[in-house]
Design a protein around this motif. Structure first.
Motif, short mmCIF file in Angstrom:
data_model
loop_
_atom_site.label_atom_id
_atom_site.label_comp_id
_atom_site.label_asym_id
_atom_site.label_seq_id
_atom_site.Cartn_x
_atom_site.Cartn_y
_atom_site.Cartn_z
N LYS A 143 0.91 -1.17 0.05
CA LYS A 143 -0.08 -0.08 -0.02
C LYS A 143 1.04 1.52 -0.08
CE LYS A 143 -4.17 1.86 0.06
NZ LYS A 143 -5.20 1.71 -0.96
N VAL A 144 1.95 1.15 0.79
CA VAL A 144 2.72 2.66 0.61
C VAL A 144 3.46 2.62 -0.58
CG1 VAL A 144 5.05 3.48 1.70
CG2 VAL A 144 3.35 2.14 3.46
N ARG A 145 3.76 1.68 -1.23
CA ARG A 145 4.49 1.70 -2.47
C ARG A 145 3.37 2.24 -3.47
NH1 ARG A 145 5.17 -2.34 -6.57
NH2 ARG A 145 2.82 -2.73 -6.02
N ASP A 146 2.31 1.72 -3.41
CA ASP A 146 1.19 2.10 -4.56
C ASP A 146 0.71 3.65 -4.21
OD1 ASP A 146 1.36 -0.42 -5.33
OD2 ASP A 146 -0.80 -0.85 -4.55
N LEU A 147 0.68 4.03 -2.94
CA LEU A 147 0.21 5.32 -2.76
C LEU A 147 1.30 6.46 -3.09
CD1 LEU A 147 -1.60 4.82 0.76
CD2 LEU A 147 -2.56 5.71 -1.08
N ILE A 148 2.50 6.23 -2.78
CA ILE A 148 3.87 6.75 -3.22
C ILE A 148 3.83 6.86 -4.97
CG2 ILE A 148 6.28 7.09 -3.57
CD1 ILE A 148 6.31 5.98 -0.59
N ALA A 149 3.71 5.69 -5.53
CA ALA A 149 4.04 5.71 -6.94
C ALA A 149 2.80 6.50 -7.59
CB ALA A 149 3.90 4.15 -7.57
#
Length: 346
Positions: A143-149
């Motif tokens: 989720k962190v990766r997706d929100l940043i990306a």
């Protein structure tokens, strides 16, 4: 070179060797394989300690126990490399050269040039190179990766992550400290997970601004990394001596994310002046080890030619390069008590 796939035995389960019968093999790898009766029934336990290999093979129902992987390399389809990190590179290289698919424990290798050589050999032979950086499978990590990306946080300005616990891993090899560890301690251990996540989240390897630890010529137990990637200024802290908050915070110019190291199903997002909002994420995992077993399931699919690695050697190379850069630029953490003793002694 043709890999040791299932062409000649398509109706049979793959033959998997578990190389290294230490604590992680007993806690994760063999229980994970035992969920696949046809696989565990053909599995081979490999360890220089013949008694331990035989005992674990009997406990989990593996077919055989041997002391040398070289004696079975020509009849295995895949291998789990779970030996001390200093042995990852030579063993994985032998396996990949023979066309055997590899799932390697973290860190993939002690140095980036070794990791690069393994990646090159995997490409040359077609044997897959998987790495057990299973924290990438945490729903919170994804989720962190997706929100940043996806730009939800805006431009990332700061990232802070800590992981500190009193060392209590039931190591069977004793390879975490001293000469057996090659002078690499908590950074190589915990950092191989957290720095991999940081590289993954930020889209590449950050630069080292400063790196400090308490090694003083031995194995570091406390470490502090200040890094920078684009406009992001970051801090990572590690300890084997005491418990830290064990949390992360990612600050963007639109929103901030917070989460816990061991909370794989929740992250908290706060946008501008709004109240924090807890995002509850779905996962079938009940404990973190379940995600490690998912990695094993993926490896069996990779060996059978039905899937790509969830985490490959290419994926973790930036974090190994970052660890290299830390050790190349290491300075000593402030230790005023030691400096005072030195002044008195002199």
């Amino acid at each position: 070179m043709k890999t040791n796939g299932l062409t000649s035995r398509e109706t049979q389960a793959p033959v998997i060797a578990i190389i290294g019968c230490g604590a992680i093999t007993e806690a994760l790898h063999l229980p994970g394989l035992a969920r696949h009766p046809a696989v565990i029934a053909r599995a081979i336990c490999v360890d220089a300690n013949e008694g331990r290999a035989s005992a674990l093979a009997k406990q989990f129902g593996a077919a055989q126990a041997v002391t040398r992987y070289q004696d079975v390399i020509d009849r295995i389809n895949g291998a789990i490399v779970a030996v001390p990190p200093g042995l990852h590179y030579p063993i994985a290289l032998d396996l990949l050269s023979a066309g055997v698919h590899v799932l390697c424990e973290k860190p993939l290798a002690e140095r980036s040039e070794q990791a690069s050589a393994l990646i090159a050999k995997s490409r040359a032979t077609g044997a897959a190179l998987c790495v057990n950086n299973y924290r990438r499978l945490y729903p919170s990590s994804i989720k962190v990766r997706d929100l940043i990306a996806g730009g939800e946080l805006g431009t990332v300005k700061a990232l802070e992550y800590s992981w500190g616990e009193v060392f209590d891993w039931p190591t069977a090899s004793g390879a975490y400290f001293g000469a057996k560890a090659g002078g690499r301690g908590v950074l190589a251990d915990k950092g191989s997970h957290l720095l991999d996540l940081i590289c993954w989240w930020l889209g590449g390897k950050p630069d080292v601004v400063s790196y400090q630890d308490d090694a003083m010529g031995g194995t570091e137990a406390v470490a502090r990394l200040h890094f920078r990637k684009d406009q992001c200024d970051g801090l990572a802290r590690f300890s084997w001596l005491s418990r830290y908050p064990n949390t992360f915070e990612v600050v963007g110019d639109r929103a901030t994310l917070r989460g816990g190291l061991f909370d794989w199903n929740t992250v908290v997002i706060q946008r501008d002046s709004e109240a924090p909002k807890t995002l509850r994420l779905t996962s079938a995992a009940k404990i973190p080890q379940d995600l490690g077993k998912n990695m094993l399931d993926n490896f069996l699919e990779v060996v059978s030619g039905r899937a790509a690695p969830l985490v490959s050697g290419d994926d973790v190379l930036p974090s190994i390069e970052l660890i290299d850069e830390c050790y190349e630029n290491r300075t000593r953490l402030s230790a005023p008590w030691y400096d005072a003793w030195q002044r008195i002694a002199s």
